[in-house]
Write an enzyme that holds these catalytic residues in place. Sequence first.
Site, PDB file in Angstrom:
ATOM      1  N   LYS A   1      -8.437   3.727  33.900  1.00  0.00           N
ATOM      2  CA  LYS A   1      -8.404   4.735  32.837  1.00  0.00           C
ATOM      3  C   LYS A   1      -8.112   6.105  33.439  1.00  0.00           C
ATOM      4  O   LYS A   1      -8.654   6.471  34.487  1.00  0.00           O
ATOM      5  CB  LYS A   1      -9.743   4.739  32.099  1.00  0.00           C
ATOM      6  CG  LYS A   1      -9.820   5.669  30.893  1.00  0.00           C
ATOM      7  CD  LYS A   1     -11.184   5.539  30.221  1.00  0.00           C
ATOM      8  CE  LYS A   1     -11.335   6.461  29.029  1.00  0.00           C
ATOM      9  NZ  LYS A   1     -12.672   6.327  28.395  1.00  0.00           N
TER      10      LYS A   1
ATOM     11  N   SER B   1     -12.872   5.574  23.715  1.00  0.00           N
ATOM     12  CA  SER B   1     -11.711   6.260  24.262  1.00  0.00           C
ATOM     13  C   SER B   1     -10.909   5.449  25.271  1.00  0.00           C
ATOM     14  O   SER B   1      -9.806   5.841  25.654  1.00  0.00           O
ATOM     15  CB  SER B   1     -12.157   7.568  24.930  1.00  0.00           C
ATOM     16  OG  SER B   1     -13.053   7.322  26.005  1.00  0.00           O
TER      17      SER B   1
ATOM     18  N   SER C   1     -17.164   3.834  24.139  1.00  0.00           N
ATOM     19  CA  SER C   1     -15.778   3.960  24.611  1.00  0.00           C
ATOM     20  C   SER C   1     -15.283   2.798  25.452  1.00  0.00           C
ATOM     21  O   SER C   1     -14.087   2.676  25.692  1.00  0.00           O
ATOM     22  CB  SER C   1     -15.593   5.273  25.385  1.00  0.00           C
ATOM     23  OG  SER C   1     -15.610   6.356  24.490  1.00  0.00           O
TER      24      SER C   1
END
Length: 528
Positions: free
Chosen positions: A92, A173, A197
């Site tokens: 990420k 996210s 997330s």
Amino acid sequence: MSSETTRADPAPYPIEGRTMAAIEADLAAGRVTSEQLVQLYSARIAAIDAAGPTLRAVLEINPRALDEARASDARHGHEPARLLEGIPVLIKDNIETADPMPTTAGSLALAQNVSGRDAPLVARLRAAGAVILGKTNLSEWANMRGSRSVSGWSGVGGLTRNPYSLDRSACGSSSGSGVAVAASLAPIAIGTETDGSVTCPASLNGLVGLKPTVGLVSRTHIIPISVSQDTAGPMTRSVTDAARLLTVIAGSDPADPATADADTHRIDYTTALDAHALAGKRIGVMRFAAGYHPELDAVFDQALGVLRAQGATLVEITDFPGMDTIGNDEQAVMLTELKAGLNAYLASTPAVVKYRTLADLIAFNNAHHDRELGLFGQEQFIKAEATKGLDDPAYITARDTARRMAGPEGIDRLLAADHLDALVAPTGSPAWKIDTIDGDHDMGSASTLPAVAGMPHLTVPMGLVSGLPVGLSFIGPAWSEGRLLGFGYAFEQAHPVMPTPHYPPSIDAVPSVEALLVPVVGGASSKM
């Protein structure tokens, strides 16, 4: 190319739907090389992420990935195999790597943030032999910029789309990490979670996702939101893969005081995987975290039947007062910690990064309004800038109250009251339609209690609601990752495998759904 040549060529190695465990076996047997894996995944990213369905899950492929893969192949047969030897992994893009790729949190303000340093969890991946394949898109600033955010969107990467229905949210996210694994753009990925997330995008993309106990995995060189709640975690196709990945990334880091006890608690999490782990266990059913979607509840009840069939005793928990108080306090805590954490992080970035404070970021967004603020605003940033710091008595009260109500008086109390081994709930609602006007409109989630308490939360694929994946959450006390992985593994072994996605433009276009959207010719409706 002639037909004779085509027939003589070996079939390409099949990466679609393949777990890390299966790939490891094939690497060991010489059926594929790490170099070939990097080439195959890179080609697939080009074909369906950058083109084709255009998922926009991957921001950048690591220019060093092929060299790393070749180095792994050179070790094959000459050195003892490492835990993740030759396995490509996506990271990420709020987690730093030493590769020549920026760490942006999705914001153009950090487009030059090439730090040249590995986050400790990335260093652990490299030491285990993993190949850093690239960086994944995310909800900009990990969904902590605007009050009407569109999950999966960032100024750098655009909008990540759900591979099970391209018009529906991938959640966030860790949107890109979830979509990438679901679409077989990599076998495994790393996400981060402050509240939902990892677990939400894992659930909506048919994956296993684990938010560890806060302090089991280092947060150093990860762009922060909340020092109280932030953690990184695995996103994988199977519980076995999640256990192997957690075994690698867990551990103490002197630069992150929260991890002081991690080495004491970390284990080889694969040793906890037992198909009979649920037998004789008492599991609390969080009915107060369900009831917002009838079809989801039906799938949840079917999952509960699987738990019973595996020997678990289920205990219904209907009420949990105080969720509004916890939620309000959580927001106050995250806003205060966001400002402090971002200011400290930005001060450590390379000199080429010109934005050194949260106030600078707010000004940058205003100056680049068309790209950065075109879909939604930065209300959360503005509220965070107005906070008074980590010594503010109001912040300290909110932090301590929320943690107490979610932890000792929340999860711990629920477990102790009925002598429970874990709690279960639907992870969240099915994927909602992308709405660029009003933002996300999910209906519910099980993530807040374990997020605020800093306790582990595992989601595993539970089934489909109208063709959309939904997850089953296992929640437990601090440091109970092994137990939860064991329960998730037992459920997984007794449960049908989640189908791979086929990238329909809309779930409404799936034949079984589309047939219901047209009138019955000659039927009762035509006579009304």
